[in-house]
Design a protein around this motif. Structure first.
Motif, PDB file in Angstrom:
ATOM      1  N   VAL A  13       0.834  -1.198   0.000  1.00 15.92           N
ATOM      2  CA  VAL A  13       0.000   0.000   0.000  1.00 15.92           C
ATOM      3  C   VAL A  13       0.871   1.251   0.000  1.00 15.92           C
ATOM      4  O   VAL A  13       0.576   2.219  -0.705  1.00 15.92           O
ATOM      5  N   ALA A  14       1.965   1.239   0.741  1.00 13.71           N
ATOM      6  CA  ALA A  14       2.872   2.390   0.765  1.00 13.71           C
ATOM      7  C   ALA A  14       3.506   2.609  -0.614  1.00 13.71           C
ATOM      8  O   ALA A  14       3.605   3.747  -1.083  1.00 13.71           O
ATOM      9  N   PHE A  15       3.912   1.530  -1.268  1.00 12.45           N
ATOM     10  CA  PHE A  15       4.495   1.637  -2.612  1.00 12.45           C
ATOM     11  C   PHE A  15       3.485   2.205  -3.599  1.00 12.45           C
ATOM     12  O   PHE A  15       3.806   3.081  -4.396  1.00 12.45           O
ATOM     13  N   GLN A  16       2.252   1.714  -3.540  1.00 12.97           N
ATOM     14  CA  GLN A  16       1.234   2.214  -4.448  1.00 12.97           C
ATOM     15  C   GLN A  16       0.879   3.672  -4.151  1.00 12.97           C
ATOM     16  O   GLN A  16       0.626   4.445  -5.068  1.00 12.97           O
ATOM     17  N   LEU A  17       0.893   4.033  -2.898  1.00  8.18           N
ATOM     18  CA  LEU A  17       0.642   5.420  -2.528  1.00  8.18           C
ATOM     19  C   LEU A  17       1.764   6.332  -3.024  1.00  8.18           C
ATOM     20  O   LEU A  17       1.496   7.440  -3.502  1.00  8.18           O
ATOM     21  N   ILE A  18       2.990   5.868  -2.956  1.00 11.03           N
ATOM     22  CA  ILE A  18       4.122   6.639  -3.486  1.00 11.03           C
ATOM     23  C   ILE A  18       3.974   6.827  -4.995  1.00 11.03           C
ATOM     24  O   ILE A  18       4.214   7.918  -5.527  1.00 11.03           O
ATOM     25  N   LEU A  19       3.562   5.779  -5.703  1.00 10.03           N
ATOM     26  CA  LEU A  19       3.356   5.892  -7.147  1.00 10.03           C
ATOM     27  C   LEU A  19       2.233   6.875  -7.471  1.00 10.03           C
ATOM     28  O   LEU A  19       2.343   7.666  -8.414  1.00 10.03           O
ATOM     29  N   LEU A  20       1.187   6.842  -6.690  1.00  4.26           N
ATOM     30  CA  LEU A  20       0.061   7.747  -6.903  1.00  4.26           C
ATOM     31  C   LEU A  20       0.462   9.194  -6.631  1.00  4.26           C
ATOM     32  O   LEU A  20       0.138  10.092  -7.418  1.00  4.26           O
ATOM     33  N   ILE A  21       1.188   9.426  -5.563  1.00  4.02           N
ATOM     34  CA  ILE A  21       1.638  10.783  -5.228  1.00  4.02           C
ATOM     35  C   ILE A  21       2.638  11.290  -6.261  1.00  4.02           C
ATOM     36  O   ILE A  21       2.611  12.471  -6.630  1.00  4.02           O
ATOM     37  N   SER A  22       3.499  10.409  -6.748  1.00  2.00           N
ATOM     38  CA  SER A  22       4.457  10.843  -7.770  1.00  2.00           C
ATOM     39  C   SER A  22       3.740  11.248  -9.054  1.00  2.00           C
ATOM     40  O   SER A  22       4.133  12.220  -9.710  1.00  2.00           O
ATOM     41  N   PHE A 121      -8.512  18.744 -24.524  1.00  2.00           N
ATOM     42  CA  PHE A 121      -8.000  17.444 -24.081  1.00  2.00           C
ATOM     43  C   PHE A 121      -7.215  17.579 -22.781  1.00  2.00           C
ATOM     44  O   PHE A 121      -7.324  16.743 -21.886  1.00  2.00           O
ATOM     45  N   TYR A 122      -6.446  18.647 -22.654  1.00  2.00           N
ATOM     46  CA  TYR A 122      -5.671  18.906 -21.453  1.00  2.00           C
ATOM     47  C   TYR A 122      -6.589  19.112 -20.249  1.00  2.00           C
ATOM     48  O   TYR A 122      -6.364  18.552 -19.177  1.00  2.00           O
ATOM     49  N   ILE A 123      -7.641  19.900 -20.426  1.00  2.00           N
ATOM     50  CA  ILE A 123      -8.584  20.164 -19.335  1.00  2.00           C
ATOM     51  C   ILE A 123      -9.324  18.889 -18.938  1.00  2.00           C
ATOM     52  O   ILE A 123      -9.481  18.589 -17.754  1.00  2.00           O
ATOM     53  N   VAL A 124      -9.755  18.124 -19.925  1.00  2.00           N
ATOM     54  CA  VAL A 124     -10.456  16.864 -19.634  1.00  2.00           C
ATOM     55  C   VAL A 124      -9.524  15.902 -18.892  1.00  2.00           C
ATOM     56  O   VAL A 124      -9.935  15.241 -17.939  1.00  2.00           O
ATOM     57  N   HIS A 125      -8.266  15.851 -19.307  1.00  2.00           N
ATOM     58  CA  HIS A 125      -7.296  14.986 -18.632  1.00  2.00           C
ATOM     59  C   HIS A 125      -7.114  15.401 -17.183  1.00  2.00           C
ATOM     60  O   HIS A 125      -7.099  14.566 -16.277  1.00  2.00           O
ATOM     61  N   ARG A 126      -6.968  16.688 -16.948  1.00  2.00           N
ATOM     62  CA  ARG A 126      -6.753  17.178 -15.584  1.00  2.00           C
ATOM     63  C   ARG A 126      -8.006  17.012 -14.718  1.00  2.00           C
ATOM     64  O   ARG A 126      -7.902  16.803 -13.512  1.00  2.00           O
ATOM     65  N   LEU A 127      -9.177  17.082 -15.306  1.00  2.00           N
ATOM     66  CA  LEU A 127     -10.410  16.861 -14.553  1.00  2.00           C
ATOM     67  C   LEU A 127     -10.646  15.378 -14.286  1.00  2.00           C
ATOM     68  O   LEU A 127     -11.292  15.007 -13.306  1.00  2.00           O
ATOM     69  N   PHE A 128     -10.122  14.523 -15.157  1.00  2.00           N
ATOM     70  CA  PHE A 128     -10.278  13.080 -14.991  1.00  2.00           C
ATOM     71  C   PHE A 128      -9.272  12.519 -13.991  1.00  2.00           C
ATOM     72  O   PHE A 128      -9.510  11.455 -13.395  1.00  2.00           O
ATOM     73  N   ALA A 129      -8.160  13.209 -13.771  1.00  2.00           N
ATOM     74  CA  ALA A 129      -7.112  12.728 -12.869  1.00  2.00           C
ATOM     75  C   ALA A 129      -7.622  12.454 -11.452  1.00  2.00           C
ATOM     76  O   ALA A 129      -7.300  11.402 -10.886  1.00  2.00           O
ATOM     77  N   PRO A 130      -8.420  13.337 -10.827  1.00  2.00           N
ATOM     78  CA  PRO A 130      -8.917  13.008  -9.481  1.00  2.00           C
ATOM     79  C   PRO A 130      -9.796  11.761  -9.443  1.00  2.00           C
ATOM     80  O   PRO A 130      -9.789  11.035  -8.448  1.00  2.00           O
ATOM     81  N   VAL A 131     -10.522  11.496 -10.515  1.00  2.00           N
ATOM     82  CA  VAL A 131     -11.323  10.274 -10.587  1.00  2.00           C
ATOM     83  C   VAL A 131     -10.395   9.063 -10.572  1.00  2.00           C
ATOM     84  O   VAL A 131     -10.640   8.083  -9.858  1.00  2.00           O
ATOM     85  N   TYR A 132      -9.311   9.142 -11.331  1.00  2.00           N
ATOM     86  CA  TYR A 132      -8.323   8.059 -11.339  1.00  2.00           C
ATOM     87  C   TYR A 132      -7.694   7.886  -9.965  1.00  2.00           C
ATOM     88  O   TYR A 132      -7.565   6.758  -9.473  1.00  2.00           O
ATOM     89  N   TYR A 133      -7.300   8.988  -9.330  1.00  2.00           N
ATOM     90  CA  TYR A 133      -6.675   8.903  -8.012  1.00  2.00           C
ATOM     91  C   TYR A 133      -7.622   8.260  -7.000  1.00  2.00           C
ATOM     92  O   TYR A 133      -7.223   7.406  -6.215  1.00  2.00           O
ATOM     93  N   TYR A 134      -8.878   8.672  -7.029  1.00  4.53           N
ATOM     94  CA  TYR A 134      -9.851   8.108  -6.092  1.00  4.53           C
ATOM     95  C   TYR A 134     -10.052   6.619  -6.337  1.00  4.53           C
ATOM     96  O   TYR A 134     -10.015   5.816  -5.405  1.00  4.53           O
ATOM     97  N   GLU A 135     -10.283   6.233  -7.583  1.00  2.00           N
ATOM     98  CA  GLU A 135     -10.541   4.825  -7.899  1.00  2.00           C
ATOM     99  C   GLU A 135      -9.322   3.952  -7.610  1.00  2.00           C
ATOM    100  O   GLU A 135      -9.465   2.834  -7.102  1.00  2.00           O
ATOM    101  N   PHE A 136      -8.154   4.457  -7.936  1.00  2.00           N
ATOM    102  CA  PHE A 136      -6.947   3.674  -7.701  1.00  2.00           C
ATOM    103  C   PHE A 136      -6.711   3.480  -6.210  1.00  2.00           C
ATOM    104  O   PHE A 136      -6.412   2.372  -5.760  1.00  2.00           O
ATOM    105  N   LYS A 137      -6.866   4.551  -5.438  1.00  2.00           N
ATOM    106  CA  LYS A 137      -6.683   4.444  -3.988  1.00  2.00           C
ATOM    107  C   LYS A 137      -7.718   3.500  -3.382  1.00  2.00           C
ATOM    108  O   LYS A 137      -7.407   2.654  -2.552  1.00  2.00           O
ATOM    109  N   ARG A 138      -8.951   3.620  -3.818  1.00  2.00           N
ATOM    110  CA  ARG A 138     -10.012   2.744  -3.336  1.00  2.00           C
ATOM    111  C   ARG A 138      -9.706   1.287  -3.677  1.00  2.00           C
ATOM    112  O   ARG A 138      -9.893   0.389  -2.857  1.00  2.00           O
ATOM    113  N   CYS A 139      -9.174   1.058  -4.867  1.00  2.00           N
ATOM    114  CA  CYS A 139      -8.858  -0.299  -5.303  1.00  2.00           C
ATOM    115  C   CYS A 139      -7.748  -0.903  -4.463  1.00  2.00           C
ATOM    116  O   CYS A 139      -7.870  -2.032  -3.985  1.00  2.00           O
TER     117      CYS A 139
END
Length: 153
Positions: A13-22, A121-139
């Motif tokens: 979990v710590a390794f995955q959190l480091i990857l997410l924060i990076s 595309f840049y704005i959509v990517h940046r708005l989609f990033a928190p969704v990825y962070y949330y789902e990845f952390k939850r997973c």
């Protein structure tokens, strides 16, 4: 918080959190250092590698569960399907935005004249990033649950 994050789950979990924060930090730094082409190239490669590593560690955790070893792959697929899809979309979008921005930089058209398609595309990517962070952390918190690693008998 989560009481089952003990023992062997903490390093993963710590390794995955480091990857997410990076990944988050690279998204922030790429905005600040956008005039340094070589640094942006290095950060883009590091970001793609971090996403691949994060995705790989999730699959390694899937493969090491008792549920997978018994053959109940459909159960894992059912519970983590959205996360896998969101991770793939984020990976493809990040790869696309990094390649496109590097092409614009090295073609000398990046002097403040951004094409409207790139901005969208840049704005959509940046708005989609928190969704990825949330789902990845939850997973990675859900897959660390010991119930996936033991026989329920």
């Amino acid at each position: 918080m989560v009481d089952y994050l003990t023992g062997r789950y903490v390093p993963i979990v710590a390794f995955q959190l480091i990857l997410l924060i990076s990944d988050l930090l690279i998204n922030i730094v790429s905005i600040i250092l956008r005039s340094y082409n070589a640094l942006i190239l290095v950060f883009s490669v590091i970001q793609i590698l971090c996403i691949i590593l994060a995705f790989s560690t999730i699959f390694i955790q899937f493969f090491s569960t008792y549920v997978y070893q018994v053959g109940l792959i459909e159960l894992l697929h059912e519970r983590f399907r959205h996360t896998i899809i969101i991770c793939l979309i984020y990976f493809i979008a990040t790869l696309g935005i990094n390649v496109w921005s590097l092409l614009l930089r090295y073609n000398e058209t990046y002097k403040g004249n951004w094409p409207i398609e790139f901005i969208v595309f840049y704005i959509v990517h940046r708005l989609f990033a928190p969704v990825y962070y949330y789902e990845f952390k939850r997973c990675f918190l859900r897959i660390s649950d010991p119930r996936f690693y033991e026989d329920s008998r």
